[in-house]
Design a protein around this motif. Structure first.
Motif, mmCIF file in Angstrom:
data_model
loop_
_atom_site.group_PDB
_atom_site.id
_atom_site.type_symbol
_atom_site.label_atom_id
_atom_site.label_comp_id
_atom_site.label_asym_id
_atom_site.label_seq_id
_atom_site.Cartn_x
_atom_site.Cartn_y
_atom_site.Cartn_z
ATOM 1 N N VAL A 11 0.856 -1.191 0.000
ATOM 2 C CA VAL A 11 0.000 0.000 0.000
ATOM 3 C C VAL A 11 0.887 1.235 0.000
ATOM 4 O O VAL A 11 2.032 1.205 0.475
ATOM 5 N N TYR A 12 0.336 2.305 -0.532
ATOM 6 C CA TYR A 12 1.110 3.534 -0.575
ATOM 7 C C TYR A 12 0.825 4.356 0.668
ATOM 8 O O TYR A 12 -0.323 4.643 0.988
ATOM 9 N N SER A 13 1.879 4.669 1.365
ATOM 10 C CA SER A 13 1.779 5.461 2.580
ATOM 11 C C SER A 13 2.208 6.877 2.227
ATOM 12 O O SER A 13 3.401 7.158 2.018
ATOM 13 N N GLU B 150 -1.949 8.116 7.529
ATOM 14 C CA GLU B 150 -1.250 9.127 6.713
ATOM 15 C C GLU B 150 -2.118 9.613 5.560
ATOM 16 O O GLU B 150 -2.223 10.819 5.298
ATOM 17 N N ASN B 151 -2.752 8.677 4.863
ATOM 18 C CA ASN B 151 -3.451 9.033 3.638
ATOM 19 C C ASN B 151 -4.721 9.835 3.899
ATOM 20 O O ASN B 151 -5.154 10.599 3.040
ATOM 21 N N ASN B 152 -5.321 9.608 5.069
ATOM 22 C CA ASN B 152 -6.620 10.222 5.316
ATOM 23 C C ASN B 152 -6.555 11.407 6.286
ATOM 24 O O ASN B 152 -7.562 11.811 6.843
ATOM 25 N N GLN B 153 -5.377 11.938 6.500
ATOM 26 C CA GLN B 153 -5.267 13.034 7.459
ATOM 27 C C GLN B 153 -5.801 14.332 6.842
ATOM 28 O O GLN B 153 -5.611 14.598 5.656
ATOM 29 N N THR B 154 -6.494 15.074 7.694
ATOM 30 C CA THR B 154 -7.011 16.388 7.291
ATOM 31 C C THR B 154 -6.759 17.363 8.437
ATOM 32 O O THR B 154 -6.271 16.966 9.499
#
Length: 422
Positions: free
Chosen positions: A342-344, A399-403
């Motif tokens: 998966v891409y982090s 990491e991917n879903n941080q806002t």
RNA sequence: AGAGAGAUGGCAGAGCGGUCGAAUGCGGCGGUCUUGAAAACCGUUGACCCUUCGCGGGGUCCGGGGGUUCGAAUCCCUCUCUCUCUACCA
């Protein structure tokens, strides 16, 4: 473990396969195996003859005794004494050849499937599938080891105090996310027809040999010396060993088991930049899927398992790619392995979250795992895959879903977590 | 942890030191009967190694290892494991 008969009949293919896996001294090992095997068979033949003769004499003596013919019985006893010495010598020799043979065989890795690319390292692996968009994060985006501090969900320092590096403490939403992922993965496996199992996480050496962690990876496992047990590096070990020394009926196949366990890896000798945060731990959680299949179906089964893992990652909305490992990068026991990465997005790295392998008959031969066919028993094929390993999945989700307002969880997980953001 | 009992084929369970790879029951498989199924009845049913094109032949295995004996599932030693009771404990 490869079967001697197979090596005998496919000598050059075996040597080529070993070379593809970059196994040193392939020719020498194979020559040694074949020579020892020839001596073994010759000795066996000779010994069987002597034993047959001895058995016959013993019967004769019995009959003579019954008939009251003491003298003749006594003289036969003298003959059997000689035969006994002979058979003792031969059986010692046979044992030696058998030990020599298995000593070499046990160290031989599996040979790769034809589709396995040539190559030595990670760089030679083949990307075979890619899915999802790479998230574009703001410049303020944080790697997961910062995020877990910011939201206070995973605590490495306290883990160091309790156990050491690589043993994190999950807290609050961090802990609940773990539990949610485990339940989600297990539920998905059960929906896909897997029988859920909960195996022991300490295993004896025989189990380690069965799946091939021993003797190859002795130093990678934690050992409970006082009781001669190992902490499992993966649920593959106990789950596959459920079927050690088993003869299944054809109608029981394929066997599909799934189980959650913690996994323990010493990671001896590992260090460097890619070990930060959740990227590499000594203890982590994983749901494993295992299948036992007829040899002629095992590659179809492998595809099915790859499909299962694909679906999981899609539901988690993570960008991922599937890699076919090259000969040099594959594990000892595997014939064909697909890694899922998966891409982090904050680390800007691909992280391995699953490894799906067909071991063909390599493990089954060690395990004595067979099925009853119409004529006789045959060796089965074993397969397994992570579905999935948690820590790196967590890293990518964070990491991917941080806002600005927090971390948004994938929709599929919300029913399991009970919250939709961190 | 202490005391005792035991380990035999898929399971249960017999087995005077000599045609025991092992009775019997259950299960499994095949068949008869039945429209079908069940029941009943008949038959069949361990693994591995060597050898043979095949039929077949030989060998090994009754928890592991060693011993006694011409011969051991059966006798002796030893190890491991399991069960029961007591203690402890989630």
């Amino acid at each position: 473990m490869l079967q001697v008969l197979y090596i005998r009949e496919n000598k050059s293919a075996v040597i080529d396969g070993l070379k593809k896996k970059h196994f040193k001294g392939a020719e020498e090992h194979i020559e040694q195996i074949l020579a020892t095997d020839a001596k073994r068979r010759e000795t066996q033949k000779e010994l069987d003859g002597v034993l047959a003769e001895t058995n016959q004499k013993a019967k004769d003596i019995g009959n003579l005794m019954k008939a009251g013919n003491k003298n003749e019985a006594e003289s036969l006893k003298a003959v059997t004494a000689e035969l006994k010495i002979k058979s003792k010598t031969l059986s010692d020799l046979l044992t030696k050849y058998e030990e020599d043979l298995s000593a070499v065989l046990i160290k031989l890795p599996n040979i790769p499937h034809v589709s396995v690319p040539e190559g030595r390292t990670h760089d030679d692996n083949q990307e075979v599938f890619k899915h999802g968009e790479i998230p574009q994060l703001s410049s303020a985006a944080l790697p997961h080891w910062e995020l877990i501090k910011k939201y206070d969900i995973i605590d490495f320092e306290t883990g160091v105090k309790i156990s050491g590096a690589g043993f994190p403490v999950y807290k609050g939403k961090g802990a609940r996310l773990q539990r949610a992922l485990i339940n989600f993965f297990l539920d998905e496996a059960v929906k896909a027809g897997y029988l859920e199992v909960q195996p022991p996480i300490l295993v004896n050496p025989a189990s380690g040999y069965g799946t091939g962690q021993l003797p190859d990876k002795d130093g990678q496992m934690y050992r409970a010396d006082a009781d001669d047990l190992y902490l499992i590096p993966t649920a593959e070990v106990p789950i596959t060993n459920i079927y050690r020394d088993t003869i299944l009926n054809e109608n029981q196949l394929p066997v599909k088991n799934a189980g959650y366990t913690p996994c323990f890896r010493r990671e001896a000798g590992s260090w460097g930049a890619d070990v930060r945060g959740l990227n590499r731990l000594h203890q982590f959680d994983k749901v494993e899927i295992v299948q036992i299949a007829l040899p002629e179906n095992s590659y179809k089964v492998l595809d099915e398992m790859v499909g299962h893992v694909k679906a999981l990652l899609k539901k988690l909305e993570l960008p991922f790619r599937i890699i076919r490992l090259c000969g040099g990068d594959m594990s000892f026991a595997s014939a064909l392995t697909y890694d899922f990465e998966v891409y982090s997005a904050a680390q800007k790295k691909w992280l391995e979250v699953s490894s799906v392998s067909n071991f063909e008959s390599f493990q089954a031969n060690r395990l004595k795992l067979r099925y009853k066919g119409k004529d006789k028993t045959h060796i089965l094929h074993t397969l397994n895959g992570s579905a999935l390993a948690l820590p790196r999945v967590v890293a990518a989700i964070l990491e991917n879903n941080q806002t600005d307002k927090g971390i948004t969880l994938p929709k599929a997980l919300v029913p399991y977590t009970g919250f939709d953001s961190i």
